[in-house]
Design an enzyme around this catalytic site. Structure first.
Site, PDB file in Angstrom:
ATOM      1  CB  ALA A   1      23.568  13.532 -68.237  1.00  0.00           C
ATOM      2  CB  ALA A   2      25.421  13.591 -63.243  1.00  0.00           C
TER       3      ALA A   2
ATOM      4  CB  ILE B   1      18.941   3.695 -51.319  1.00  0.00           C
ATOM      5  CG1 ILE B   1      19.645   2.864 -52.410  1.00  0.00           C
ATOM      6  CG2 ILE B   1      19.487   3.374 -49.931  1.00  0.00           C
ATOM      7  CD1 ILE B   1      19.473   1.355 -52.314  1.00  0.00           C
TER       8      ILE B   1
ATOM      9  CE1 TYR C   1      21.141  11.625 -58.667  1.00  0.00           C
ATOM     10  CE2 TYR C   1      20.250   9.751 -59.863  1.00  0.00           C
ATOM     11  CZ  TYR C   1      20.841  10.274 -58.729  1.00  0.00           C
ATOM     12  OH  TYR C   1      21.129   9.449 -57.666  1.00  0.00           O
TER      13      TYR C   1
ATOM     14  NE  ARG D   1      21.865  15.621 -45.229  1.00  0.00           N
ATOM     15  CZ  ARG D   1      21.203  15.789 -46.369  1.00  0.00           C
ATOM     16  NH1 ARG D   1      20.083  15.139 -46.584  1.00  0.00           N
ATOM     17  NH2 ARG D   1      21.663  16.610 -47.301  1.00  0.00           N
TER      18      ARG D   1
ATOM     19  CG  ASN E   1      27.783   8.936 -50.993  1.00  0.00           C
ATOM     20  OD1 ASN E   1      26.955   8.127 -51.397  1.00  0.00           O
ATOM     21  ND2 ASN E   1      27.486   9.866 -50.079  1.00  0.00           N
TER      22      ASN E   1
ATOM     23  CG  ASP F   1      30.231  22.999 -53.122  1.00  0.00           C
ATOM     24  OD1 ASP F   1      30.123  21.919 -53.741  1.00  0.00           O
ATOM     25  OD2 ASP F   1      29.616  24.036 -53.437  1.00  0.00           O
ATOM     26  CB  VAL F   2      32.125  17.501 -54.006  1.00  0.00           C
ATOM     27  CG1 VAL F   2      32.354  16.699 -52.749  1.00  0.00           C
ATOM     28  CG2 VAL F   2      30.677  17.502 -54.427  1.00  0.00           C
TER      29      VAL F   2
END
Ligand code: NAP
Length: 243
Positions: free
Chosen positions: A156-157, A187, A154, A11, A88, A59-60
């Site tokens: 921090a990641a 986006i 988010y 997606r 991504n 699952d990454v």
């Protein structure tokens, strides 16, 4: 055959990257977590346009799933390797820090940061040998550069992905592997559909959200031969929101 693995290719931004890389001649390995129908749609679009793609679900954030999947792929393709990796896949679980749960914190970091680490560590071994090369693009965010209130997990990641990009770029520069990051602003994807779009787009000097295809163009450049001397960089794609 040139192979490119795009995590979260079912997606949004990842889908646009898959389509763009296939137009550049890559066989695209479309990773996704659970949305098989969306991944199949990405694959169909690629094939209708004469390209080649395979689905590669995992699952990454699950190291074992990654190892099992990549090892099986490598056994099936003994003479080939994945020369482009686009990290991504990512999720948002926004909350103010004083109310943030352990799960909101860990799941966001595990998806973007741990996932990028597990995949990059594995695939680097195949990119670094002599006569080979590799291109790694990490999809960070404006949130990782600027910091966004309500997104400490988010931010921090994504900031950590940028640090990882800069450090790794120097580690592997002499081995023919480039490592860069992109930092999109707002986006137009499923990830941003719950936001107050009309209010937020007034903050953007260009007056609109970006399109996934506009992000994919920058990834395409970073994996192209034209970007061979660029590494350790972070490119913003944000309509002028933060410079
Ligand atoms: P999206 O539309 O929500 O799509 C997310 C993609 O990631 C989906 O393909 C999803 O797979 C996959 N995914 C999520 N968790 C996963 C996991 N654990 N393992 C494997 N795949 C997983 O998001 P997007 O807007 O395209 O965002 C893509 C990347 O750009 C993310 O890293 C995001 O942080 C970053 N970014 C987005 C924006 C924005 O404004 N949209 C701005 C800056 C940065 P399923 O379909 O199976 O769920």
């Amino acid at each position: 055959m040139k192979y490119a693995l795009v995590t979260g290719g079912s997606r949004g931004i990842g889908k646009a990257i898959c389509i763009k890389l296939s137009q550049m001649g890559y066989v695209v390995l479309i990773n996704y977590a659970s949305n098989r129908d969306a991944a199949l749609e990405t694959k169909s679009i690629i094939e209708e346009n004469g390209g080649m793609a395979e689905l590669m679900p995992f699952d990454v954030s699950d190291k074992q799933q990654i190892e099992n999947t990549l090892t099986a792929w490598e056994e099936a393709h003994p003479a080939e390797y994945i020369s482009v990796l686009v990290n991504n896949a990512g999720i948002r679980k926004d909350n103010v820090m004083f109310m943030m749960s352990d799960d909101e914190w860990h799941s966001v970091l595990q998806t973007s940061l741990d996932g990028s680490f597990y995949l990059t560590r594995h695939l680097l071994k195949h990119m670094m040998p002599r006569k080979r090369s590799g291109k790694i693009v990490n999809v960070a965010s404006l949130s990782g550069l600027k910091g966004m209130p309500g997104q400490t997990n988010y931010s921090a990641a994504k900031a950590a992905m940028i640090g990882m990009t800069k450090a790794l770029a120097q580690e592997v520069a002499a081995r023919g592997v480039t490592v860069n990051a992109i930092a999109p602003g707002f986006i137009d994807t499923d990830m941003t559909k719950d936001l107050a779009v009309d209010e937020l787009k007034q903050l953007v000097p260009m007056g609109r959200f970006g399109k996934p295809e506009e992000v994919a163009e920058t990834v395409a450049f970073l994996v192209s031969e034209g970007a061979n001397y660029i590494t350790g960089e972070v490119i913003s794609i944000n309509g002028g929101l933060y410079t």
